[in-house]
Design a protein around this motif. Structure first.
Motif, PDB file in Angstrom:
ATOM      1  N   LEU A 113       9.787   4.224  -7.444  1.00 24.19           N
ATOM      2  CA  LEU A 113      10.573   5.385  -7.013  1.00 24.19           C
ATOM      3  C   LEU A 113      10.680   6.409  -8.134  1.00 24.19           C
ATOM      4  O   LEU A 113      10.536   7.620  -7.904  1.00 24.19           O
ATOM      5  CB  LEU A 113      11.980   4.953  -6.588  1.00 24.19           C
ATOM      6  N   THR A 114      10.912   5.918  -9.354  1.00 22.25           N
ATOM      7  CA  THR A 114      11.035   6.826 -10.498  1.00 22.25           C
ATOM      8  C   THR A 114       9.735   7.610 -10.682  1.00 22.25           C
ATOM      9  O   THR A 114       9.745   8.823 -10.909  1.00 22.25           O
ATOM     10  CB  THR A 114      11.355   6.018 -11.774  1.00 22.25           C
ATOM     11  N   LEU A 115       8.622   6.901 -10.561  1.00 25.32           N
ATOM     12  CA  LEU A 115       7.308   7.542 -10.724  1.00 25.32           C
ATOM     13  C   LEU A 115       7.038   8.529  -9.578  1.00 25.32           C
ATOM     14  O   LEU A 115       6.605   9.670  -9.802  1.00 25.32           O
ATOM     15  CB  LEU A 115       6.235   6.448 -10.733  1.00 25.32           C
ATOM     16  N   LEU A 116       7.318   8.100  -8.357  1.00 26.57           N
ATOM     17  CA  LEU A 116       7.011   8.925  -7.180  1.00 26.57           C
ATOM     18  C   LEU A 116       7.853  10.192  -7.161  1.00 26.57           C
ATOM     19  O   LEU A 116       7.377  11.251  -6.752  1.00 26.57           O
ATOM     20  CB  LEU A 116       7.235   8.110  -5.892  1.00 26.57           C
ATOM     21  N   GLU A 117       9.101  10.078  -7.625  1.00 27.19           N
ATOM     22  CA  GLU A 117       9.979  11.254  -7.626  1.00 27.19           C
ATOM     23  C   GLU A 117       9.342  12.383  -8.437  1.00 27.19           C
ATOM     24  O   GLU A 117       9.445  13.559  -8.082  1.00 27.19           O
ATOM     25  CB  GLU A 117      11.350  10.871  -8.193  1.00 27.19           C
ATOM     26  N   VAL A 157       0.812  -1.235   0.000  1.00 31.79           N
ATOM     27  CA  VAL A 157       0.000   0.000   0.000  1.00 31.79           C
ATOM     28  C   VAL A 157       0.837   1.274   0.000  1.00 31.79           C
ATOM     29  O   VAL A 157       0.319   2.360  -0.290  1.00 31.79           O
ATOM     30  CB  VAL A 157      -1.003   0.061   1.188  1.00 31.79           C
ATOM     31  N   VAL A 158       2.136   1.162   0.302  1.00 30.71           N
ATOM     32  CA  VAL A 158       2.944   2.375   0.491  1.00 30.71           C
ATOM     33  C   VAL A 158       2.988   3.247  -0.767  1.00 30.71           C
ATOM     34  O   VAL A 158       2.870   4.478  -0.686  1.00 30.71           O
ATOM     35  CB  VAL A 158       4.362   2.026   1.011  1.00 30.71           C
ATOM     36  N   ALA A 159       3.104   2.637  -1.948  1.00 25.36           N
ATOM     37  CA  ALA A 159       3.203   3.444  -3.178  1.00 25.36           C
ATOM     38  C   ALA A 159       1.925   4.253  -3.377  1.00 25.36           C
ATOM     39  O   ALA A 159       1.978   5.445  -3.708  1.00 25.36           O
ATOM     40  CB  ALA A 159       3.474   2.542  -4.380  1.00 25.36           C
ATOM     41  N   GLN A 160       0.775   3.622  -3.152  1.00 26.91           N
ATOM     42  CA  GLN A 160      -0.501   4.327  -3.319  1.00 26.91           C
ATOM     43  C   GLN A 160      -0.623   5.476  -2.308  1.00 26.91           C
ATOM     44  O   GLN A 160      -1.072   6.573  -2.645  1.00 26.91           O
ATOM     45  CB  GLN A 160      -1.663   3.328  -3.175  1.00 26.91           C
ATOM     46  N   ASN A 161      -0.199   5.223  -1.062  1.00 27.49           N
ATOM     47  CA  ASN A 161      -0.228   6.296  -0.045  1.00 27.49           C
ATOM     48  C   ASN A 161       0.597   7.494  -0.499  1.00 27.49           C
ATOM     49  O   ASN A 161       0.178   8.650  -0.360  1.00 27.49           O
ATOM     50  CB  ASN A 161       0.341   5.783   1.287  1.00 27.49           C
ATOM     51  N   LEU A 162       1.779   7.220  -1.046  1.00 29.61           N
ATOM     52  CA  LEU A 162       2.666   8.319  -1.448  1.00 29.61           C
ATOM     53  C   LEU A 162       2.136   9.032  -2.686  1.00 29.61           C
ATOM     54  O   LEU A 162       2.298  10.245  -2.819  1.00 29.61           O
ATOM     55  CB  LEU A 162       4.088   7.783  -1.679  1.00 29.61           C
ATOM     56  N   GLY A 184       9.977  -2.336   0.449  1.00 30.50           N
ATOM     57  CA  GLY A 184       9.356  -3.014  -0.684  1.00 30.50           C
ATOM     58  C   GLY A 184       9.033  -2.116  -1.864  1.00 30.50           C
ATOM     59  O   GLY A 184       8.411  -2.575  -2.822  1.00 30.50           O
ATOM     60  N   LEU A 185       9.441  -0.828  -1.852  1.00 29.18           N
ATOM     61  CA  LEU A 185       9.184   0.049  -3.007  1.00 29.18           C
ATOM     62  C   LEU A 185      10.138  -0.329  -4.145  1.00 29.18           C
ATOM     63  O   LEU A 185      11.353  -0.378  -3.941  1.00 29.18           O
ATOM     64  CB  LEU A 185       9.406   1.514  -2.622  1.00 29.18           C
ATOM     65  N   SER A 186       9.598  -0.561  -5.335  1.00 25.17           N
ATOM     66  CA  SER A 186      10.442  -0.942  -6.477  1.00 25.17           C
ATOM     67  C   SER A 186      11.112   0.289  -7.079  1.00 25.17           C
ATOM     68  O   SER A 186      10.678   1.429  -6.842  1.00 25.17           O
ATOM     69  CB  SER A 186       9.590  -1.620  -7.550  1.00 25.17           C
ATOM     70  N   GLN A 187      12.123   0.050  -7.909  1.00 21.15           N
ATOM     71  CA  GLN A 187      12.801   1.161  -8.596  1.00 21.15           C
ATOM     72  C   GLN A 187      11.812   1.898  -9.498  1.00 21.15           C
ATOM     73  O   GLN A 187      11.841   3.124  -9.593  1.00 21.15           O
ATOM     74  CB  GLN A 187      13.987   0.616  -9.403  1.00 21.15           C
ATOM     75  N   GLU A 188      10.913   1.141 -10.151  1.00 22.05           N
ATOM     76  CA  GLU A 188       9.916   1.776 -11.039  1.00 22.05           C
ATOM     77  C   GLU A 188       9.025   2.727 -10.226  1.00 22.05           C
ATOM     78  O   GLU A 188       8.735   3.847 -10.651  1.00 22.05           O
ATOM     79  CB  GLU A 188       9.018   0.726 -11.724  1.00 22.05           C
TER      80      GLU A 188
END
Ligand code: NAD
Length: 294
Positions: free
Chosen positions: A124-128, A97-102, A118-122
């Motif tokens: 991280l690239t999107l979240l940045e 759920v962490v990616a959706q929260n961010l 557990g955040l993937s590199q993909e």
């Protein structure tokens, strides 16, 4: 329970004396979990930080005015204004759920401090790309100061003893394997080894490319470094980095014997994150430098 005022004295650099007179507002996501509850207690003991909200689906029926089931409910309550007042969003939830929260918190203008692994590199690239204006997304695979020092020391050793394996040991409820700390250690070791010894060829069987990652007793290869994951009741979070040389081994071991070990780093990150912009990975980037003997 750790003494968080000691933490501030020990870790906040000189600039810490100039911290704002008004405490920094902090929201904790995953506040009803093991790390979330420890974080809430740590924030309540930190004078420069003000816990303004706790978010967790388990708090849906809580009568407390600072408790919210999700971020939508918090924003509807209109008690934070992250685009105008730098406000920290701490996430200790779940890898799924962490990616959706961010994705929700970053465009709203929060400075994010993330401990969930557990955040993937993909991702991280999107979240940045979703960070608002000059805000910061800070991620620490491990908030324990000792674990960070273990990773830094290991990078020095690998230049001289390049044959290395990692054993990480965690409680049996941990959802991911290998741990975020072990993966980060392997990546740092591999990078340091490539720089120091560009011609080094890994001879560790677990690192041979024909073995699939994650298979077999020789561990899973991450960046050519074998990692062995143990999951048993009784453990909290532990890691050994073992270097093998001619007639000798060198082991660097770190043990988190309870979750208070992570709190000095969490408090430090919440205090410091508003001074930074963009994506930052690793608590080592926030630690004050200290002199050593020549
Ligand atoms: P936990 O299962 O005890 O707690 C997770 C909490 O998140 C639960 O209360 C759950 O209800 C809540 N949650 C689930 N979905 C949510 C959502 N969408 N929004 C808000 N809350 C939600 O887990 P834990 O032991 O507290 O660990 C949490 C994470 O922190 C894990 O990924 C773990 O690996 C990581 N961790 C990191 C460090 C570090 O130093 N970086 C240290 C320890 C643990």
């Amino acid at each position: 329970m750790a003494t968080y005022s000691d933490v501030e004295q020990n870790l906040v650099p000189e600039g810490g004396q100039d911290l704002p007179a008004t405490p920094i507002p902090v929201v904790v996501s995953g506040a009803w979990g093991k790390m979330g509850r420890e974080t809430v207690a740590a924030l309540q003991a930190a004078p420069q930080l003000q816990l303004v909200a706790r978010i967790d689906p388990s708090l849906r029926d809580s009568p407390d005015s600072d408790a919210f089931a999700d971020l939508d409910a918090l924003m509807a309550a209109d008690i934070v204004d992250p685009k105008n007042t730098r406000t920290v969003f701490v996430d200790f939830t779940r890898p799924d759920v962490v990616a959706q929260n961010l994705k929700q918190a970053l465009p709203l203008g929060f400075d994010c401090v993330v401990g969930t692994t557990g955040l993937s590199q993909e991702s991280l690239t999107l979240l940045e790309k979703m960070i608002y204006d000059d805000r910061c997304l800070f991620i620490a695979p491990n908030f324990a100061i000792g674990a960070v020092l273990m990773m830094q020391l290991a990078q020095q050793v690998v230049a001289y003893l390049p044959t290395v394996e990692i054993i990480e040991l965690h409680h049996d409820n941990k959802l991911d394997a290998p741990s975020g700390t072990a993966k980060r250690t392997a990546e740092l070791l591999a990078c340091a080894r490539r720089r120091a010894l560009p011609d080094f060829k890994s001879a560790a069987p677990g690192a041979e490319s024909e073995l699939p990652d994650g298979a077999g007793a020789r561990g899973a290869a991450v960046d050519d470094i074998p990692i062995h994951s143990v999951r048993l009741p009784g453990y909290v979070a532990h890691q050994e980095v073992i270097f093998g040389g001619c007639g000798q081994t060198l082991t660097i071991r770190h043990d988190s014997i309870n979750r208070s070990s992570f709190m000095p780093g969490v408090v430090l990150a919440c205090q410091q994150v508003i001074e930074y912009s963009g994506l930052i990975i690793g608590l080592e980037n926030l630690l004050p430098s200290r002199p050593v003997c020549d």
